[in-house]
Write a protein that holds these residues in place. Sequence first.
Motif, PDB file in Angstrom:
ATOM      1  N   HIS B 188      -3.948   5.955  11.133  1.00 48.89           N
ATOM      2  CA  HIS B 188      -4.736   4.725  10.997  1.00 48.89           C
ATOM      3  C   HIS B 188      -4.424   4.034   9.682  1.00 48.89           C
ATOM      4  O   HIS B 188      -4.796   2.901   9.483  1.00 48.89           O
ATOM      5  N   TYR B 189      -3.825   4.790   8.750  1.00 47.43           N
ATOM      6  CA  TYR B 189      -3.689   4.266   7.390  1.00 47.43           C
ATOM      7  C   TYR B 189      -2.443   3.409   7.258  1.00 47.43           C
ATOM      8  O   TYR B 189      -1.329   3.911   7.188  1.00 47.43           O
ATOM      9  N   MET B 190      -2.650   2.084   7.228  1.00 47.50           N
ATOM     10  CA  MET B 190      -1.526   1.149   7.166  1.00 47.50           C
ATOM     11  C   MET B 190      -0.750   1.291   5.871  1.00 47.50           C
ATOM     12  O   MET B 190       0.470   1.206   5.857  1.00 47.50           O
ATOM     13  N   ASP B 191      -1.488   1.495   4.761  1.00 43.85           N
ATOM     14  CA  ASP B 191      -0.795   1.571   3.467  1.00 43.85           C
ATOM     15  C   ASP B 191       0.177   2.753   3.452  1.00 43.85           C
ATOM     16  O   ASP B 191       1.292   2.651   2.944  1.00 43.85           O
ATOM     17  N   ASP B 194       3.133   1.956   5.675  1.00 38.88           N
ATOM     18  CA  ASP B 194       3.946   0.963   4.984  1.00 38.88           C
ATOM     19  C   ASP B 194       4.871   1.641   3.973  1.00 38.88           C
ATOM     20  O   ASP B 194       6.062   1.363   3.889  1.00 38.88           O
ATOM     21  N   LYS B 218       6.582  -7.277   8.218  1.00 39.25           N
ATOM     22  CA  LYS B 218       5.863  -8.122   7.275  1.00 39.25           C
ATOM     23  C   LYS B 218       6.554  -9.481   7.138  1.00 39.25           C
ATOM     24  O   LYS B 218       5.901 -10.510   7.092  1.00 39.25           O
ATOM     25  N   SER B 230       0.704  -7.774   4.033  1.00 41.03           N
ATOM     26  CA  SER B 230       0.743  -6.313   4.088  1.00 41.03           C
ATOM     27  C   SER B 230       0.822  -5.907   5.549  1.00 41.03           C
ATOM     28  O   SER B 230       0.690  -6.746   6.450  1.00 41.03           O
ATOM     29  N   ASP B 232      -1.347  -4.343   7.071  1.00 37.84           N
ATOM     30  CA  ASP B 232      -2.664  -4.654   7.632  1.00 37.84           C
ATOM     31  C   ASP B 232      -2.644  -5.987   8.362  1.00 37.84           C
ATOM     32  O   ASP B 232      -3.161  -6.115   9.473  1.00 37.84           O
ATOM     33  N   ASP B 233      -2.036  -6.999   7.689  1.00 39.50           N
ATOM     34  CA  ASP B 233      -1.994  -8.337   8.295  1.00 39.50           C
ATOM     35  C   ASP B 233      -1.204  -8.319   9.593  1.00 39.50           C
ATOM     36  O   ASP B 233      -1.577  -8.937  10.581  1.00 39.50           O
ATOM     37  N   PHE B 235      -0.771  -5.813  11.526  1.00 38.84           N
ATOM     38  CA  PHE B 235      -1.555  -5.091  12.527  1.00 38.84           C
ATOM     39  C   PHE B 235      -2.632  -5.978  13.130  1.00 38.84           C
ATOM     40  O   PHE B 235      -2.788  -6.072  14.352  1.00 38.84           O
ATOM     41  N   LEU B 236      -3.358  -6.662  12.253  1.00 37.03           N
ATOM     42  CA  LEU B 236      -4.457  -7.495  12.738  1.00 37.03           C
ATOM     43  C   LEU B 236      -3.941  -8.658  13.573  1.00 37.03           C
ATOM     44  O   LEU B 236      -4.555  -9.076  14.542  1.00 37.03           O
TER      45      LEU B 236
END
Lengths: 241, 261
Positions: B188-191, B194, B218, B230, B232-233, B235-236
Amino acid sequence: MKEIFYYFERDLKRWMRSGKSVFSSLAMPAAWLVFVGLALPIRFTDNYLDFITPGILVMTMLFASLQGGTLLIFDKILGFLNKFLALPAPRESILFGKILFIAFRGLLQSTVILVMAVLLGVKMHSFMTVPLTYLVLFIFGVLFSAIATTIALLVDDYDSYSAMNSMASMPLFFTSSALMPYEMMPQWLRIIASLNPVSYAIDTVRALFSGNFLLDGMFGLIAMVIVVLTVSVYVFRKATV
Amino acid sequence: MSIKTIGLTKYFGNLCAVDNVNLDVGNEIFGLLGLNGAGKTTTVLMLTTLLKPSIGEAYVCDFDVVREAGEVRKVISYVPQDMAVDIKLTGRENVMLYARLYGVADRNKRVDEVLGLMGLAGRANDRVNSYSGGMRRRLELAQALVHEPRVLFLDEPTLGLDVAARKKMWEYISLLKENGVSIFITTHYMDEADKFCDRVAIMDRGKIVAMDSPAKLKDSIKSLSIKETSLDDVFLQKVGAGGEQGGFDEYKFRTLLRRRK
């Protein structure tokens, strides 16, 4: 084959290191032996302890076997089973290792009850009674631990398993020939008791204690073991693809 | 190719948990990202021969996961997210069990080796109930590595670990890749994905919606935003913010909070 032993050894080590629970499961059969065997005023025999001891030995094995299903339930819930299934070792060895361990643990517990019974003055026919009794108890243990592990494969959580366990264990014991001879039973109970596999084991052990060997009791148990193990393996393969 | 799937699909009744997934994974750290229930674990279970695909094919080291399941199990290791180690056994006993079940030659030496590699040599003879969460995870990794797998499946390997333990875990994972092990991770951890994954695939309701290196993913959405993007972006943007629809009403929640003042 040796994989069965590896799984067996894992369960054995975990059990021996679990401290008090090694002995606590003996409390119930020991209480039956002392409080029922010694204290119950029974008229059909003047030595009820001699009569009930085979029943208590088989009961020890029965409860130990049914309790053993929880081992597989927890392996399933905690993720051990999936890890084991992803190993190249033959998958059935997981099942056989469990059955072997549960039956072996039941034998150790029965030994404590047997020693207690002898100390309380129960007489055995000859020295050969002991190994033959162990053999019968072991076959009986394999039968019920296979049933218990199969049920454990089919249910998903501990609560349903233990509900199943408490539903089955006492009725199986009470409808067997553990507490009274067939002649003393009401007609309806006699029929149930003579079909109950628990009675097969009790009758065979009881015969051994008085120096007889019940061949059909023994064969009955072995036949049931073969059927149940076949079903077990089938259910296991189905549940794990 | 370490892992290859062609149209991999899994139905549970009417629910399509994994929908026509095509993957190619080589010697790399491959991250499978997605919300809870996106189908990540189901995918891993099929690749590790624990679940049969409904439709499609999957190969691990060129072995078919259905027809050659036994061969697949010889070359993989699978670490589920449950932290399943026997707490009443010692660290060494836990690893030794797997060494025996894998039929590892020269077991004692190999067990000591992997325990050392995971930084557990000093505590190997202690029972696992005295281990921290990070140590238990490393112990699981030691179990998985004892037979020198070619493909390693890790389901949420850093779940519930503290910062230091997570960093250490990723160092070990990166080290394994250097040594030729292909790594398939769900997280689950995007960072983390990445920073450490060579390529990631984003999964949404059973489908792969994006697959590339984190940098390229990205870049692909950079034009949409001014600030630095990132993972996250990404993914969203691919999956959408709403995980479970209709479950949360922000307006009602705010009125509820206001009433508490």
